[in-house]
Design a protein around this motif. Structure first.
Motif, PDB file in Angstrom:
ATOM      1  N   TYR A 160       2.477  -1.352   4.363  1.00  0.00           N
ATOM      2  CA  TYR A 160       2.070  -0.097   4.299  1.00  0.00           C
ATOM      3  C   TYR A 160       2.995   1.231   4.477  1.00  0.00           C
ATOM      4  CZ  TYR A 160      -2.454  -2.391   5.749  1.00  0.00           C
ATOM      5  OH  TYR A 160      -3.442  -3.138   5.777  1.00  0.00           O
ATOM      6  N   ASP A 202      -9.778   1.099   7.102  1.00  0.00           N
ATOM      7  CA  ASP A 202      -8.442   0.247   7.100  1.00  0.00           C
ATOM      8  C   ASP A 202      -8.823  -1.186   7.674  1.00  0.00           C
ATOM      9  OD1 ASP A 202      -6.165   1.090   5.844  1.00  0.00           O
ATOM     10  OD2 ASP A 202      -5.811   2.711   7.329  1.00  0.00           O
ATOM     11  N   GLN A 218       1.552   8.472  11.355  1.00  0.00           N
ATOM     12  CA  GLN A 218       0.522   7.392  11.416  1.00  0.00           C
ATOM     13  C   GLN A 218       0.759   6.289  12.212  1.00  0.00           C
ATOM     14  OE1 GLN A 218      -2.216   7.031   8.055  1.00  0.00           O
ATOM     15  NE2 GLN A 218      -1.465   9.222   7.331  1.00  0.00           N
ATOM     16  N   ASP A 274       0.951  -1.262   0.101  1.00  0.00           N
ATOM     17  CA  ASP A 274       0.067   0.069  -0.197  1.00  0.00           C
ATOM     18  C   ASP A 274       0.870   1.289  -0.081  1.00  0.00           C
ATOM     19  OD1 ASP A 274      -1.447   2.322   1.169  1.00  0.00           O
ATOM     20  OD2 ASP A 274      -3.019   0.766   1.975  1.00  0.00           O
ATOM     21  N   PHE A 322      -1.533   2.838  12.633  1.00  0.00           N
ATOM     22  CA  PHE A 322      -1.536   1.320  12.293  1.00  0.00           C
ATOM     23  C   PHE A 322      -1.326   0.409  13.435  1.00  0.00           C
ATOM     24  CE2 PHE A 322      -0.618   3.775   8.208  1.00  0.00           C
ATOM     25  CZ  PHE A 322      -1.443   3.175   7.678  1.00  0.00           C
ATOM     26  N   HIS A 336       3.624  13.550  -0.166  1.00  0.00           N
ATOM     27  CA  HIS A 336       3.335  12.328  -0.770  1.00  0.00           C
ATOM     28  C   HIS A 336       4.556  11.777  -1.458  1.00  0.00           C
ATOM     29  CE1 HIS A 336      -0.673  14.179  -0.843  1.00  0.00           C
ATOM     30  NE2 HIS A 336      -0.938  13.051  -0.168  1.00  0.00           N
ATOM     31  N   GLY A 363      -7.544   8.448  -0.796  1.00  0.00           N
ATOM     32  CA  GLY A 363      -8.625   9.109   0.158  1.00  0.00           C
ATOM     33  C   GLY A 363      -9.647   9.739  -0.797  1.00  0.00           C
ATOM     34  N   SER A 416      -0.877   6.389  -2.152  1.00  0.00           N
ATOM     35  CA  SER A 416      -2.300   6.737  -1.238  1.00  0.00           C
ATOM     36  C   SER A 416      -2.588   8.288  -0.912  1.00  0.00           C
ATOM     37  CB  SER A 416      -2.355   5.803  -0.159  1.00  0.00           C
ATOM     38  OG  SER A 416      -2.140   4.497  -0.456  1.00  0.00           O
ATOM     39  N   PRO A 417      -2.439   9.094  -2.050  1.00  0.00           N
ATOM     40  CA  PRO A 417      -2.829  10.487  -1.761  1.00  0.00           C
ATOM     41  C   PRO A 417      -4.388  10.651  -1.316  1.00  0.00           C
ATOM     42  CG  PRO A 417      -2.745  10.214  -3.982  1.00  0.00           C
ATOM     43  CD  PRO A 417      -2.116   8.934  -3.452  1.00  0.00           C
ATOM     44  N   ASN A 418      -4.584  11.758  -0.587  1.00  0.00           N
ATOM     45  CA  ASN A 418      -6.144  12.198  -0.530  1.00  0.00           C
ATOM     46  C   ASN A 418      -6.451  12.761  -1.880  1.00  0.00           C
ATOM     47  OD1 ASN A 418      -8.413  13.386   0.002  1.00  0.00           O
ATOM     48  ND2 ASN A 418      -7.613  13.939   2.104  1.00  0.00           N
ATOM     49  N   HIS A 437      -4.170   3.150  -2.027  1.00  0.00           N
ATOM     50  CA  HIS A 437      -5.186   3.309  -0.991  1.00  0.00           C
ATOM     51  C   HIS A 437      -5.788   5.086  -0.987  1.00  0.00           C
ATOM     52  CE1 HIS A 437      -8.125   1.748   1.892  1.00  0.00           C
ATOM     53  NE2 HIS A 437      -7.935   3.016   2.640  1.00  0.00           N
ATOM     54  N   VAL A 493       3.950   4.369   4.758  1.00  0.00           N
ATOM     55  CA  VAL A 493       2.846   5.462   5.219  1.00  0.00           C
ATOM     56  C   VAL A 493       3.794   6.419   6.107  1.00  0.00           C
ATOM     57  CG1 VAL A 493       0.743   6.187   6.019  1.00  0.00           C
ATOM     58  CG2 VAL A 493       0.737   4.244   4.717  1.00  0.00           C
ATOM     59  N   TYR A 523     -11.718   6.416   9.054  1.00  0.00           N
ATOM     60  CA  TYR A 523     -10.341   6.000   8.531  1.00  0.00           C
ATOM     61  C   TYR A 523     -10.192   4.654   8.989  1.00  0.00           C
ATOM     62  CZ  TYR A 523      -5.433   6.574   6.983  1.00  0.00           C
ATOM     63  OH  TYR A 523      -4.219   6.453   6.419  1.00  0.00           O
TER      64      TYR A 523
HETATM   65  N1  ARG Z   1      -4.715   8.741   2.256  1.00  0.00           N
HETATM   66  C1  ARG Z   1      -3.993   8.583   3.529  1.00  0.00           C
HETATM   67  C2  ARG Z   1      -3.276   9.843   3.872  1.00  0.00           C
HETATM   68  O1  ARG Z   1      -3.224  10.879   2.909  1.00  0.00           O
HETATM   69  C3  ARG Z   1      -2.887   7.711   3.268  1.00  0.00           C
HETATM   70  C4  ARG Z   1      -3.491   6.129   3.331  1.00  0.00           C
HETATM   71  C5  ARG Z   1      -2.387   5.214   3.537  1.00  0.00           C
HETATM   72  N2  ARG Z   1      -2.946   3.917   3.539  1.00  0.00           N
HETATM   73  C6  ARG Z   1      -3.814   3.321   4.389  1.00  0.00           C
HETATM   74  N3  ARG Z   1      -4.474   2.047   4.047  1.00  0.00           N
HETATM   75  N4  ARG Z   1      -4.301   3.920   5.532  1.00  0.00           N
HETATM   76  O2  ARG Z   1      -2.842  10.260   4.856  1.00  0.00           O
END
Ligand code: ARG
Length: 580
Positions: A341, A323, A347, A122, A351, A136, A164, A125-127, A162, A343, A319
């Motif tokens: 992940y 997940d 975060q 994963d 997780f 990112h 957002g 995964s941007p928003n 993934h 990330v 969120y």
């Molecule tokens: N979209 C989220 C962000 O911008 C990151 C997602 C990461 N992946 C996940 N499975 N939570 O912070």
């Protein structure tokens, strides 16, 4: 081909077990810290000796005697050192024959694992509410290097972007889209060219106008209840935002495709099921009308247990809920052995909590290993998170354009006579490579300072240095005297030749480590050292002026070096150039 390190671990480990009569003891073989000590060293003796309350040097001597009797062709000699290490020197003709196999079959340079796994990665995964920004960059680059490395190692990789694409922000954006549509212009595509600008405009409407804020909230409800018009606008917005991402991935030479999308919205209709499972397992507590989970191992600063919110009092999901649904999918449908992940480290708590809940509720299979591949923050020169001068978030597309512009100046300074169009092509590759390499070469868990001057330098552990080294090596092979050599190394008499060759044979060992612990900076260090050893070889050992047999052998070594550098850089997602 089995790596040298694995063979040594197996052989020395086996000898250690036999001599000590202890089952499954580890030889702990590493590459030698200094060439004078040999090529590898086994560090595992001391631990076993301690268990047996025996002198480590005596145990080492017994192990060496056992190994000498066994006469392993790969090894030239053993030497006991210090408190009980065994230094191992490899046999030249074995080294040469391995190298010659690689020369004729370059695809074998990285060996395939004997235990292929299904690994979900994963990353990026941007928003989608906003345009991709520097936040990112790290996840996208590190994740892409990891998928390349894992895939090349023979694992089955499933990329999951993934993104957002759901939640309250989208209500606001839809409400704003509707407003614009009603007004004069109705030129949505143009409005969406600059997503960042669009988002900010919508947000300021939201913050300043109560009616608009209410309308935004109604929009979310409409969207989530399947209203056609809202969903159409939403889809239009998402499509636009995704095409921005595609352009960035393309520019960055990142392998993510549309089919790798694993958008949050995909899980909408599975969230109630997740809550049902959690309730069934008696994990849910009602707190302020919200459904939350208290896990005793997550304690906040105040000593109270931190809740994981699963469903808000108004019925909305979070969120974490998404997940959990995604873990269920990766576990039960994709049947993953590992789920990584990539990330931001900020975060980590999220997780930790989600992974614990998933395990406790049996949402995650027994076999799946859930791993947060955390990375630190990209900082500016001032030691604060990287921003523009005016304090704004830096858009990724602008950052990359600047990298290319700066690389163009660099290439022009280095080689002004080169054709302008060619310089442009080179600048594009060098600019992007510099940004990527600067990131990959740092230990991912630390914050790092983003600095143009160091990343675009021809000196040090940088992309320009390695790319230039590669181009130089290739230029040797293009000389008329270098044509028609046979792909056969036959001489290893000079120490510089030998050190270079041993290093080349270690690519696979480094890749195996990165495939386990996911720190690509180890591959960067390796390539930097490889290039350094090549330079030493090049200074010490005449190539084209040597007599035919030596010339041929050295040209073959040069060509194998080029191949190794090229493959290593490719695994980092960096393209090489034949000319710079
Ligand atoms: N979209 C989220 C962000 O911008 C990151 C997602 C990461 N992946 C996940 N499975 N939570 O912070």
């Amino acid at each position: 081909m089995t790596t040298i390190k694995s063979i040594l671990n197996e052989q020395v480990g086996n000898a250690l077990c036999r001599v000590s009569s202890i089952e499954q003891c580890k030889a702990n073989v590493i590459t030698a810290s200094r060439p004078e000590f040999g090529d590898y060293q086994a560090n595992g003796i001391m631990k076993v000796a301690k268990r047996l309350k025996q002198s480590p040097r005596e145990l080492a001597a017994a192990v060496v005697t056992f190994l000498e009797k066994k006469n392993i062709s790969l090894v030239e000699s053993y030497e006991i050192a210090g408190p009980g290490f065994i230094n191992i020197r490899l046999n030249n003709s074995e080294l040469i024959s391995r190298a010659n196999v690689f020369l004729n079959n370059p695809e074998l340079l990285v060996s395939k694992t004997s235990y292929p796994k299904t690994i979900v990665v994963d990353y990026s995964s941007p928003n989608l509410a906003k345009e991709m920004h520097v936040g990112h960059l790290r996840g996208t680059i590190i994740g892409d290097s990891l998928v390349r490395i894992l895939e090349r190692s023979g694992h089955n990789i499933i990329r999951q972007n993934h993104v957002g694409d759901w939640g309250t922000q989208f209500g606001m954006l839809i409400a704003y889209l509707q407003e614009i549509q009603k007004s004069k212009e109705n030129n949505l595509p143009r409005q969406l060219l600059d997503l960042e600008h669009f988002y900010r405009a919508a947000k300021s409407r939201f913050d300043s106008d109560k009616n608009f804020a209410d309308e935004s909230r109604r929009s979310v409800v409409k969207l989530q209840s399947g209203d056609t018009e809202s969903n159409k606008l939403w889809a239009q917005f998402i499509e636009e935002s995704l095409s921005h991402c595609d352009a960035i991935y393309d520019k960055l030479n990142v392998t993510l495709k549309r089919e790798d999308l694993d958008a949050e919205s995909r899980y909408n209709n599975q969230l109630s099921e997740v809550v049902r499972i959690l309730e069934q397992k008696n994990l849910i507590t009602i707190s302020d009308e919200a459904k939350v989970i208290f896990l005793p191992n997550f304690v906040g600063k105040d000593g109270n247990i931190l809740p994981v919110i699963i469903q808000k009092s108004d019925g909305g999901y979070l969120y974490s809920t998404t997940d959990l649904a995604a873990i269920k999918f990766r576990s039960a449908e994709l049947k993953a052995d590992r789920s990584l992940y990539v990330v931001d480290a900020r975060q980590s708590l999220h997780f930790d909590q989600v992974f614990s809940v998933a395990k406790a509720a049996g949402i995650a299979s027994k076999k799946i290993s859930l791993e947060h591949i955390a990375y630190g923050t990209m900082m500016g020169n001032d030691g604060k998170p990287f921003k523009t001068r005016s304090g704004d978030i830096v858009k990724l597309t602008e950052l990359l354009d600047e990298a290319i512009k700066r690389a163009y100046e660099l290439v022009t300074a280095k080689n002004p006579a080169l054709d302008k169009e060619l310089r442009k092509v080179i600048a594009e590759k060098v600019g992007i490579a510099s940004v990527k390499y600067a990131d990959l070469s740092k230990n991912r868990t630390s914050d790092y300072i983003f600095e143009w001057s160091t990343m675009l330098s021809f000196e040090g552990n940088t992309a320009p240095y390695l790319m230039y080294a590669y181009a130089r090596i290739k230029s040797i092979l293009k000389k008329p005297e270098a044509q028609n050599f046979t792909a056969n190394i036959s001489s290893l008499n000079e120490i510089e030749e030998r050190l270079l060759l041993v290093k080349i044979l270690q690519l696979s060992e480094v890749i195996q480590i990165v495939a386990e612990d996911c720190y690509p900076n180890q591959l960067c260090n390796y390539l930097y050292e490889l290039a350094g050893l090549f330079m030493k070889f090049y200074e010490a050992c005449p190539i084209l002026k040597s007599e035919e047999r030596i010339r041929n052998s050295r040209l073959a070594l040069v060509s194998l070096t080029a191949e190794t550098l090229n493959q290593g850089l490719d695994l980092l997602g960096i393209e090489t150039l034949e000319q710079m």
